[in-house]
Motif scaffolding. Structure first.
Motif, PDB file in Angstrom:
ATOM      1  N   ILE A  25       0.818  -1.217   0.000  1.00 25.49           N
ATOM      2  CA  ILE A  25       0.000   0.000   0.000  1.00 25.49           C
ATOM      3  C   ILE A  25       0.851   1.266   0.000  1.00 25.49           C
ATOM      4  CG2 ILE A  25      -1.654   1.330   1.379  1.00 25.49           C
ATOM      5  CD1 ILE A  25      -3.073  -1.211   2.072  1.00 25.49           C
ATOM      6  N   HIS A  26       1.983   1.275   0.694  1.00 29.19           N
ATOM      7  CA  HIS A  26       2.816   2.488   0.718  1.00 29.19           C
ATOM      8  C   HIS A  26       3.314   2.842  -0.682  1.00 29.19           C
ATOM      9  CE1 HIS A  26       5.884  -0.690   0.774  1.00 29.19           C
ATOM     10  NE2 HIS A  26       6.733   0.236   0.315  1.00 29.19           N
ATOM     11  N   ALA A  27       3.639   1.798  -1.465  1.00 22.42           N
ATOM     12  CA  ALA A  27       4.072   2.042  -2.842  1.00 22.42           C
ATOM     13  C   ALA A  27       2.891   2.495  -3.691  1.00 22.42           C
ATOM     14  CB  ALA A  27       4.688   0.781  -3.433  1.00 22.42           C
ATOM     15  N   THR A  28       1.690   1.985  -3.410  1.00 27.23           N
ATOM     16  CA  THR A  28       0.505   2.361  -4.180  1.00 27.23           C
ATOM     17  C   THR A  28       0.225   3.852  -4.048  1.00 27.23           C
ATOM     18  OG1 THR A  28      -0.457   0.169  -3.886  1.00 27.23           O
ATOM     19  CG2 THR A  28      -1.964   1.955  -4.416  1.00 27.23           C
ATOM     20  N   PHE A  29       0.343   4.388  -2.812  1.00 28.04           N
ATOM     21  CA  PHE A  29       0.066   5.811  -2.577  1.00 28.04           C
ATOM     22  C   PHE A  29       1.320   6.671  -2.576  1.00 28.04           C
ATOM     23  CE2 PHE A  29      -3.720   3.739  -0.974  1.00 28.04           C
ATOM     24  CZ  PHE A  29      -4.737   4.591  -1.354  1.00 28.04           C
ATOM     25  N   GLY A  30       2.497   6.037  -2.758  1.00 34.11           N
ATOM     26  CA  GLY A  30       3.740   6.805  -2.747  1.00 34.11           C
ATOM     27  C   GLY A  30       4.072   7.372  -1.377  1.00 34.11           C
ATOM     28  N   LEU A  31       3.836   6.596  -0.321  1.00 37.62           N
ATOM     29  CA  LEU A  31       4.031   7.062   1.053  1.00 37.62           C
ATOM     30  C   LEU A  31       5.314   6.480   1.643  1.00 37.62           C
ATOM     31  CD1 LEU A  31       0.355   6.575   2.307  1.00 37.62           C
ATOM     32  CD2 LEU A  31       1.419   8.700   1.504  1.00 37.62           C
ATOM     33  N   ASP A  32       5.778   7.149   2.700  1.00 35.92           N
ATOM     34  CA  ASP A  32       6.956   6.684   3.436  1.00 35.92           C
ATOM     35  C   ASP A  32       6.561   5.483   4.295  1.00 35.92           C
ATOM     36  OD1 ASP A  32       9.528   6.597   4.586  1.00 35.92           O
ATOM     37  OD2 ASP A  32       8.751   7.690   6.331  1.00 35.92           O
ATOM     38  N   ASN A  33       7.404   4.446   4.285  1.00 37.82           N
ATOM     39  CA  ASN A  33       7.088   3.216   5.020  1.00 37.82           C
ATOM     40  C   ASN A  33       8.050   2.990   6.175  1.00 37.82           C
ATOM     41  OD1 ASN A  33       5.469   0.888   5.342  1.00 37.82           O
ATOM     42  ND2 ASN A  33       7.039  -0.394   4.341  1.00 37.82           N
ATOM     43  N   SER A  34       8.692   4.030   6.628  1.00 41.58           N
ATOM     44  CA  SER A  34       9.638   3.873   7.750  1.00 41.58           C
ATOM     45  C   SER A  34       8.930   3.610   9.070  1.00 41.58           C
ATOM     46  CB  SER A  34      10.522   5.118   7.872  1.00 41.58           C
ATOM     47  OG  SER A  34       9.729   6.267   8.103  1.00 41.58           O
ATOM     48  N   LYS A  35       7.662   4.017   9.125  1.00 42.64           N
ATOM     49  CA  LYS A  35       6.871   3.705  10.310  1.00 42.64           C
ATOM     50  C   LYS A  35       5.484   3.306   9.857  1.00 42.64           C
ATOM     51  CE  LYS A  35       5.982   8.670  11.051  1.00 42.64           C
ATOM     52  NZ  LYS A  35       6.050   9.758  12.041  1.00 42.64           N
ATOM     53  N   GLY A  36       4.924   2.356  10.585  1.00 42.12           N
ATOM     54  CA  GLY A  36       3.622   1.827  10.205  1.00 42.12           C
ATOM     55  C   GLY A  36       3.141   0.837  11.231  1.00 42.12           C
ATOM     56  N   MET A  37       2.422  -0.207  10.785  1.00 42.86           N
ATOM     57  CA  MET A  37       1.812  -1.160  11.696  1.00 42.86           C
ATOM     58  C   MET A  37       2.852  -1.919  12.510  1.00 42.86           C
ATOM     59  SD  MET A  37      -1.443  -0.899  11.555  1.00 42.86           S
ATOM     60  CE  MET A  37      -1.781  -2.318  12.557  1.00 42.86           C
ATOM     61  N   SER A  38       3.979  -2.285  11.868  1.00 40.85           N
ATOM     62  CA  SER A  38       4.991  -3.041  12.618  1.00 40.85           C
ATOM     63  C   SER A  38       5.561  -2.209  13.764  1.00 40.85           C
ATOM     64  CB  SER A  38       6.109  -3.483  11.680  1.00 40.85           C
ATOM     65  OG  SER A  38       6.729  -2.360  11.062  1.00 40.85           O
ATOM     66  N   THR A  39       5.835  -0.932  13.526  1.00 47.60           N
ATOM     67  CA  THR A  39       6.386  -0.069  14.595  1.00 47.60           C
ATOM     68  C   THR A  39       5.307   0.324  15.591  1.00 47.60           C
ATOM     69  OG1 THR A  39       6.037   1.865  13.161  1.00 47.60           O
ATOM     70  CG2 THR A  39       8.207   0.832  13.133  1.00 47.60           C
ATOM     71  N   LEU A  40       4.043   0.390  15.118  1.00 44.34           N
ATOM     72  CA  LEU A  40       2.931   0.708  16.022  1.00 44.34           C
ATOM     73  C   LEU A  40       2.682  -0.425  16.996  1.00 44.34           C
ATOM     74  CD1 LEU A  40       0.503   2.491  16.860  1.00 44.34           C
ATOM     75  CD2 LEU A  40      -0.799   1.378  15.021  1.00 44.34           C
ATOM     76  N   LEU A  41       2.719  -1.682  16.490  1.00 43.78           N
ATOM     77  CA  LEU A  41       2.407  -2.821  17.353  1.00 43.78           C
ATOM     78  C   LEU A  41       3.511  -3.128  18.357  1.00 43.78           C
ATOM     79  CD1 LEU A  41       0.721  -5.208  14.736  1.00 43.78           C
ATOM     80  CD2 LEU A  41      -0.388  -3.826  16.489  1.00 43.78           C
ATOM     81  N   ILE A  42       4.703  -2.668  18.105  1.00 43.78           N
ATOM     82  CA  ILE A  42       5.772  -2.889  19.094  1.00 43.78           C
ATOM     83  C   ILE A  42       5.883  -1.707  20.059  1.00 43.78           C
ATOM     84  CG2 ILE A  42       7.060  -4.356  17.516  1.00 43.78           C
ATOM     85  CD1 ILE A  42       8.947  -2.016  16.979  1.00 43.78           C
ATOM     86  N   GLY A  43       4.964  -0.724  19.909  1.00 47.66           N
ATOM     87  CA  GLY A  43       4.913   0.392  20.832  1.00 47.66           C
ATOM     88  C   GLY A  43       5.905   1.496  20.547  1.00 47.66           C
ATOM     89  N   LYS A  44       6.520   1.520  19.415  1.00 48.94           N
ATOM     90  CA  LYS A  44       7.509   2.547  19.096  1.00 48.94           C
ATOM     91  C   LYS A  44       6.834   3.878  18.762  1.00 48.94           C
ATOM     92  CE  LYS A  44      11.611   3.292  16.243  1.00 48.94           C
ATOM     93  NZ  LYS A  44      12.474   2.734  15.187  1.00 48.94           N
ATOM     94  N   TYR A  45       5.662   3.787  18.137  1.00 50.35           N
ATOM     95  CA  TYR A  45       4.911   4.996  17.796  1.00 50.35           C
ATOM     96  C   TYR A  45       3.486   4.827  18.265  1.00 50.35           C
ATOM     97  CZ  TYR A  45       8.829   6.040  14.663  1.00 50.35           C
ATOM     98  OH  TYR A  45      10.067   6.282  14.145  1.00 50.35           O
ATOM     99  N   LYS A  46       2.815   5.981  18.365  1.00 49.24           N
ATOM    100  CA  LYS A  46       1.400   5.984  18.710  1.00 49.24           C
ATOM    101  C   LYS A  46       0.566   5.960  17.429  1.00 49.24           C
ATOM    102  CE  LYS A  46       2.040   8.550  23.027  1.00 49.24           C
ATOM    103  NZ  LYS A  46       1.661   9.770  23.798  1.00 49.24           N
ATOM    104  N   VAL A  47      -0.721   5.700  17.563  1.00 52.29           N
ATOM    105  CA  VAL A  47      -1.618   5.597  16.415  1.00 52.29           C
ATOM    106  C   VAL A  47      -1.596   6.881  15.601  1.00 52.29           C
ATOM    107  CG1 VAL A  47      -4.025   5.351  15.705  1.00 52.29           C
ATOM    108  CG2 VAL A  47      -3.113   3.896  17.514  1.00 52.29           C
ATOM    109  N   GLU A  48      -1.682   8.019  16.281  1.00 55.81           N
ATOM    110  CA  GLU A  48      -1.748   9.286  15.577  1.00 55.81           C
ATOM    111  C   GLU A  48      -0.486   9.543  14.765  1.00 55.81           C
ATOM    112  OE1 GLU A  48      -2.291   8.819  18.699  1.00 55.81           O
ATOM    113  OE2 GLU A  48      -4.437   9.248  19.006  1.00 55.81           O
ATOM    114  N   GLU A  49       0.643   8.953  15.181  1.00 55.69           N
ATOM    115  CA  GLU A  49       1.915   9.221  14.518  1.00 55.69           C
ATOM    116  C   GLU A  49       2.097   8.396  13.231  1.00 55.69           C
ATOM    117  OE1 GLU A  49       4.825  10.416  18.219  1.00 55.69           O
ATOM    118  OE2 GLU A  49       4.485   8.267  17.817  1.00 55.69           O
ATOM    119  N   VAL A  50       1.354   7.304  13.080  1.00 54.56           N
ATOM    120  CA  VAL A  50       1.549   6.446  11.904  1.00 54.56           C
ATOM    121  C   VAL A  50       0.454   6.630  10.864  1.00 54.56           C
ATOM    122  CG1 VAL A  50       2.826   4.718  13.228  1.00 54.56           C
ATOM    123  CG2 VAL A  50       0.341   4.522  13.022  1.00 54.56           C
TER     124      VAL A  50
END
Length: 810
Positions: A649-674
């Protein structure tokens, strides 16, 4: 997520009525047509290749020409009118037309034909793909001596002119090395294999070939007439054209039309000459026999006349005495006539017996003719007919066989036996005649004894000599009469065998035939195409329609909708519905959006989990377009990319994939940040993030539940792009948590065996809300049409909203 009522028992699994077979055992015309439409490029390629091959074949195949000659066989004997008889001495023993056909088919006859044609040496031009014979058109001629005719027969002798005065000859003997010899025109070139002389006939053509650096190779070949006869016996056809008219058609096929015409014309001419030659030889044999008999009887008459003259000198009154005796002896005269007739026949049979004794190997035809000039005795007639039949059979067999042949030896043996039987019959008939003669003579002697006295001894001797002279004269007259009849019959015989239609070269090939070759190529292309389609059909294992899914599944699964094939360029975002909102594709997603309300109809935020069996079935495409169509209805939608092993999906919309579900589920970022925004204010995205080492543990963790709770408080619809369940089990957990679990299949991509995964999810994982979307349906080959989106499918759609049509509408 709404709980199911506890009083609803799980559905009972029904046994699949049709097992998913490896081969298509039933013929489905619509599927066959679908396969044909999808493989049209393959079919077109086969057609083009075969037609192109046919054109190449027509260009380089050796041209074969056929020429025909028509002859009429038969004979007419006009002497029958002069002789006032129906007997034809020249009448053939058997079927003259059939015998003529066999004669012209025989290899011995063909050998004679080829000796009359200029084919002792053949001249050729050898190209890249074929060789062409230069019959009567060669610019040079070769002569060879008797040694070369033996040692170099059927050996290609290549000739290379370096000038008009000479060049080089080269040839390769069997199991030998290449031999080369220089030659000068009009002079003998001596080789260990014989002498060869080259004479230039058309200097301009030879000079042109010398200048042509890319010329084809020229060669000539010494032919053997026996080999030519064997070769052309398969190419020459002789058949009866009209049995009543006694016409025969001679056909020959060859690479040179002029040569084919010359061969059939020469066969016709040689046949006529052959018939005349055989008639002439037969005439000579018969006339020779009659002349021999005439000479013998003539000498005998002379001796009798001399003795009669001596008797007359002794008694000058013999005439009067003789007349007196004859006048008074009518009975003796009658006996004399009978004795005369029997003595003539007896004399002829004596000659035959003597000839058979002295010449055991007498020609059977001479024997037939010798006995044939007599009035045939009944005892001899049958034996002569058998001998005549055997001779006719032997003549027919001799066309294709030599005297050493087993069939020929068998016929010769039968002929010898028949000759012996005729000899025995002649002896028997002769003995019977002799016995009869003795009886008549004894009776005659008694009458004479009563009429004559001792004083008339001279008269009795004179009477005997007179009677002998009469017998000889009558026999002589008979032979003269037979000779005259035969001469008249011979003169009246007109051979009517003639060529009715000469072969004329037309240079129209009979092979290859352009129309027939192209037609065969076309039919073969169709046959191969059908065989390939049948083979593909038998092993075709892809999903092709909604009907096929319903037919194969065991579970009462819901068909949520179908998505048509999109043939235009897909934008980078893969969101099609916002570019052409009135298209059939947009209508298909609206229909799916409407049908979702029938699965769960409450006001809480909903989770839509989309999965498939393998990658490539269109999960991401369906996720973003379904999210887009729902977002356009005014609902807040977020798309989660949980395919963390292969994020898209990140490639589909041309978005940065440095943070997302994997970093959200390990608690590195909050929902609003991803959360990432799109061009649609109501549509947000959370990408998969960096690929983690343990995506399965992250998906089933408590953190995932917390994320969903958080997102439900913000969005109306949460769409989860799951990994394929056929490869990994990550997506099953999210399907169980979803309000709308959706299983995606793609036409002509998903296999029939994928139905097993659907049934397993429904029964084993208790996903009773699981529904199916069929993607990439080609409306040009499928019978769905636009009405599907107007009226829905199996009860779902605009026509069955029952007041819920504004569920996703603003």
């Amino acid at each position: 997520m709404a709980d199911e009522p506890e009083n609803i028992s799980p559905p009972v699994r029904k046994k699949r009525s049709n097992k998913i077979a490896l081969l298509n055992e039933e013929f489905d015309l619509s599927l066959f047509i679908l396969i044909s439409q999808k493989r049209w490029k393959l079919l077109a390629s086969i057609f083009i290749i075969l037609i192109a091959g046919a054109i190449v074949y027509l260009r380089y195949a050796q041209r074969i020409y056929e020429e025909n000659c028509v002859i009429q066989v038969g004979s007419q004997n006009t002497a029958n009118k002069v002789l006032n008889t129906n007997t034809n001495i020249y009448a053939p023993a058997g079927d003259e037309v059939a015998e003529s056909v066999e004669l012209m088919r025989s290899r011995i006859f063909l050998e004679k034909v080829f000796t009359l044609l200029p084919v002792s040496i053949s001249y050729y031009t050898e190209g890249t793909f074929k060789k062409n014979e230069k019959y009567l058109t060669s610019p040079y001629m070769a002569e060879v001596d008797s040694v070369a005719q033996i040692k170099l027969v059927n050996v290609p002798i290549y000739i290379d002119f370096t000038s008009l005065e000479g060049g080089k000859l080269s040839f390769t003997l069997k199991h030998g090395s290449k031999k080369s010899y220089l030659f000068s025109c009009r002079q003998w070139c001596e080789t260990p294999y014989g002498k060869i002389k080259i004479n230039v006939i058309i200097p301009s053509e030879v000079a042109s070939s010398i200048k042509n650096l890319k010329k084809d190779a020229d060669f000539f070949q010494i032919n053997d007439y026996i080999d030519l006869a064997n070769y052309y016996s398969k190419k020459i056809t002789v058949k009866i054209l009209n049995s009543d008219a006694k016409t025969i058609e001679i056909s020959c096929r060859d690479q040179d039309d002029t040569k084919a015409a010359d061969i059939v014309n020469t066969i016709g001419g040689q046949y006529i000459r052959e018939v005349l030659s055989k008639r002439r030889k037969s005439d000579e044999n018969i006339l020779s026999f009659i002349n021999e008999q005439l000479d013998t009887i003539y000498n005998h008459i002379r001796e009798t006349e001399k003795k009669l003259g001596d008797t007359l000198k002794m008694d000058k009154n013999v005439g009067a005495s003789q007349q007196s005796l004859l006048a008074n002896g009518s009975s003796v005269t009658m006996l004399d006539d009978k004795i005369y007739n029997l003595e003539v026949e007896h004399k002829q049979l004596d000659d035959v017996v003597e000839k058979l004794k002295n010449e055991p190997n007498v020609d059977p035809m001479n024997l037939i003719m010798q006995l044939g000039v007599l009035e045939e005795n009944g005892a001899l007639k049958d034996n002569l007919d058998v001998l005549r039949s055997l001779m006719s059979e032997r003549q027919t067999a001799s066309f294709d066989a030599t005297n050493a042949n087993l069939k020929m030896r068998e016929l010769d043996s039968l002929i010898r036996q028949q000759k012996q039987m005729i000899f025995q019959a002649v002896v028997l008939v002769n003995q019977q005649l002799e016995s009869t003669l003795k009886i008549y003579r004894a009776r005659k002697d008694e009458l004479e004894a009563s009429m004559l006295n001792p004083d008339r001894t001279v008269d009795l001797e004179d009477l005997r000599l007179q009677r002998q002279a009469t017998i000889d004269e009558k026999y002589y007259d008979l032979l003269l009469e037979k000779k005259a009849e035969y001469a008249i019959s011979k003169a009246g015989y007109v051979p009517e065998s003639e060529i009715l239609e000469n072969a004329i070269p037309t240079w129209i090939p009979v092979s290859p035939q352009k129309a027939m070759t192209l037609m065969i190529a076309f039919l073969v292309a169709i046959a191969i195409g059908i065989l390939i389609l049948i083979f593909i059909y038998l092993f075709y294992n892809n999903i092709t329609s909604v009907y096929e899914i319903e037919k194969l599944t065991e579970s009462p699964i819901t068909i949520l909708g179908i998505i048509p094939k999109y043939t235009k360029d897909i934008p980078l975002s893969q969101i099609i519905v916002n570019h052409n909102p009135k298209s059939i594709l947009a209508e298909s997603f609206r229909s799916i959006r409407t049908n979702l309300q029938f699965i769960s109809n409450d006001s809480e935020a909903k989770v839509i989990a989309i999965t498939s069996t393998i990658s490539g079935e269109g999960k991401t495409f369906v996720s973003v377009n379904l999210g887009g169509i729902i977002a356009y209805s005014g609902k807040k939608v977020i798309i989660l990319d949980l395919d963390m092993r292969k994020p898209r999906i990140h490639a589909t919309f041309g978005l940065d994939n440095s943070k997302g579900m994997s970093t959200l589920l390990i608690g590195k970022y909050k929902v609003e940040e991803v959360i990432k925004k799109t061009e649609n204010d109501n549509l947000d995205i959370i990408t998969a993030g960096p690929i983690p080492p343990n995506p399965s543990e992250l998906v089933i963790s408590k953190a995932m539940d917390d994320v969903l709770i958080k997102l439900k408080s913000i969005y109306d619809i949460i769409i989860i792009d799951n990994p394929p369940v056929g490869l990994v089990t990550d997506g099953i957990a999210m399907l169980q948590r979803a309000d709308y679990p959706i299983y995606l299949m793609r036409v002509d991509y998903s296999k029939r065996e994928f139905i097993y995964f659907v049934d397993r999810l429904y029964y084993e994982n208790q996903l009773h809300k699981l529904s199916i979307i069929l993607n990439d349906v080609d409306f040009k080959t499928q019978k769905y049409g636009y009405s599907y989106y107007k009226y829905g499918y199996y009860g779902y759609g605009y026509g069955y909203t029952y007041g819920h049509s504004n569920y996703y509408e603003t």
